[in-house]
Design a protein around this motif. Structure first.
Motif, PDB file in Angstrom:
ATOM      1  N   GLY A  96      29.731 -43.136  -4.014  1.00 57.21           N
ATOM      2  CA  GLY A  96      30.921 -43.971  -4.155  1.00 57.21           C
ATOM      3  C   GLY A  96      30.884 -44.798  -5.423  1.00 57.21           C
ATOM      4  N   SER A 101      32.137 -48.430  -2.622  1.00 61.72           N
ATOM      5  CA  SER A 101      30.782 -48.626  -2.093  1.00 61.72           C
ATOM      6  C   SER A 101      30.558 -50.037  -1.573  1.00 61.72           C
ATOM      7  CB  SER A 101      29.735 -48.310  -3.170  1.00 61.72           C
ATOM      8  OG  SER A 101      29.729 -46.945  -3.490  1.00 61.72           O
ATOM      9  N   LEU A 105      33.601 -48.825   2.006  1.00 64.61           N
ATOM     10  CA  LEU A 105      32.698 -48.086   2.896  1.00 64.61           C
ATOM     11  C   LEU A 105      32.025 -48.981   3.943  1.00 64.61           C
ATOM     12  CD1 LEU A 105      31.126 -45.550   0.370  1.00 64.61           C
ATOM     13  CD2 LEU A 105      32.715 -45.047   2.237  1.00 64.61           C
ATOM     14  N   PHE A 121      23.874 -42.336   7.358  1.00 66.02           N
ATOM     15  CA  PHE A 121      24.571 -42.205   6.072  1.00 66.02           C
ATOM     16  C   PHE A 121      23.620 -42.483   4.915  1.00 66.02           C
ATOM     17  CE2 PHE A 121      28.262 -42.590   8.751  1.00 66.02           C
ATOM     18  CZ  PHE A 121      29.258 -41.900   8.073  1.00 66.02           C
ATOM     19  N   VAL A 123      24.173 -43.301   0.901  1.00 69.07           N
ATOM     20  CA  VAL A 123      25.229 -43.631  -0.045  1.00 69.07           C
ATOM     21  C   VAL A 123      24.640 -43.910  -1.421  1.00 69.07           C
ATOM     22  CG1 VAL A 123      27.176 -45.155  -0.561  1.00 69.07           C
ATOM     23  CG2 VAL A 123      26.569 -44.679   1.826  1.00 69.07           C
ATOM     24  N   GLN A 125      25.521 -45.099  -5.286  1.00 64.77           N
ATOM     25  CA  GLN A 125      26.575 -45.827  -5.989  1.00 64.77           C
ATOM     26  C   GLN A 125      26.462 -45.668  -7.496  1.00 64.77           C
ATOM     27  OE1 GLN A 125      27.229 -50.021  -4.954  1.00 64.77           O
ATOM     28  NE2 GLN A 125      27.757 -50.419  -7.087  1.00 64.77           N
TER      29      GLN A 125
END
Length: 298
Positions: A96, A101, A105, A121, A123, A125
């Motif tokens: 993201g 982010s 999210l 998850f 993630v 960034q």
């Protein structure tokens, strides 16, 4: 060709390290090397360029990685469908840009997890361009960005309308400007902090200003930064003004650390997008998450 060979190759590409890939897969480094050598011999191609410091894919290796991820994705989908034990360890990897982010999210992921238990998850960034690159390199399946790329290999779904605002230090000079009903054109000539070049926020702000005949080259740019929180703190300390997402600015505004300028007749808006590769084989869980996110703010 065996799945364990593809898994070893994919992990080396993702971690850019033979040793870290071996640790992640709980096998020895010579075994990792042997798997990749076997693939190179079978397909008569060189997959990786290895130096003492880094590991990089060749052009053929980058394409091969895409196919490997598709095959491994099909295996994961079969596990999700038929292996009940595997269902306890479901994982969604996404990337993201800054605003999604840090501010979007964190709202959507917990809501999705409440409806779908035992989902993990991961993630990553970066700016919007970083996310697009991660998608095209098949490092993640789903991205969240603040701008669209013209690459025909990508599919975009708008899911959130982000409003951009001008923020200023909470100082007498700026309070007088805002109380005096200054125009956007006047305010934007103050010392300004911009986002980095790959930022969707920066591109949206530039398009908005150019449409109103503001010459970007004449802005008094005092800094470029890639972190929204650092920009807010810099504005609060009097460095200059900035253009940012209203969602990102509200906490500092509510605390009285910065001022917010929101022209009534000249809204600065942009869409945030879900992005994925058209040829990427998304599993059922990824499709479910995309559908959930696309409807979350409606």
């Amino acid at each position: 060709m065996e799945l364990k060979q593809l898994e070893a190759f994919a992990k080396v590409v993702e971690l850019r390290s033979f040793s870290r890939a071996a640790e992640a897969l709980y096998i020895t480094q010579p075994t990792i090397s042997a798997h990749i050598v076997s693939l190179e011999k079978e397909f008569n191609i060189k997959l990786l360029n290895r130096t003492t410091k880094t590991v990089q894919t060749t052009d053929a290796g980058e394409r091969f990685y895409g196919y490997a991820k598709e095959i491994l994705g099909i295996r994961e989908e079969m596990y999700q469908e038929f292996d009940m034990k595997r269902k306890k360890e479901l994982r969604i990897e996404i990337a993201g840009s800054t605003i999604p982010s840090q501010y979007i999210l964190p709202e959507m992921i917990p809501a999705f997890q409440k409806q779908n238990e035992n989902i993990y998850f991961s993630v990553n960034q970066g700016d919007s361009q970083f996310v697009i690159d991660e998608i095209l390199k098949n490092r993640v399946a789903i991205g969240f960005v603040g701008m669209k790329d013209n690459d025909e290999r990508l599919h975009y779904i708008p899911f959130y309308q982000d409003k951009l605002v001008v923020v200023t230090p909470n100082e007498k000079h700026y309070r007088e400007l805002l109380d005096g009903k200054c125009t956007l054109g006047e305010l934007i000539m103050e010392p300004i902090i911009l986002r980095e070049n790959g930022s969707g926020t920066k591109k949206a702000a530039e398009r908005f200003l150019e449409a109103r005949n503001v010459d970007i080259r004449k802005l008094n740019v005092v800094a470029q930064m890639n972190d929204q929180e650092i920009i807010k703190r810099s504005v609060s300390k009097g460095m200059g003004i900035s253009v940012m997402s209203k969602k990102a600015a509200l906490d500092f505004v509510e605390d009285g650390k910065i001022l917010l300028y929101e022209p009534e007749d000249e809204q600065i808006t942009r869409s945030l997008y879900i992005v994925f590769a058209k040829r990427m084989r998304l599993d059922r869980l990824e499709k479910k998450f995309i559908e959930f996110c696309s409807q979350f703010y409606q």
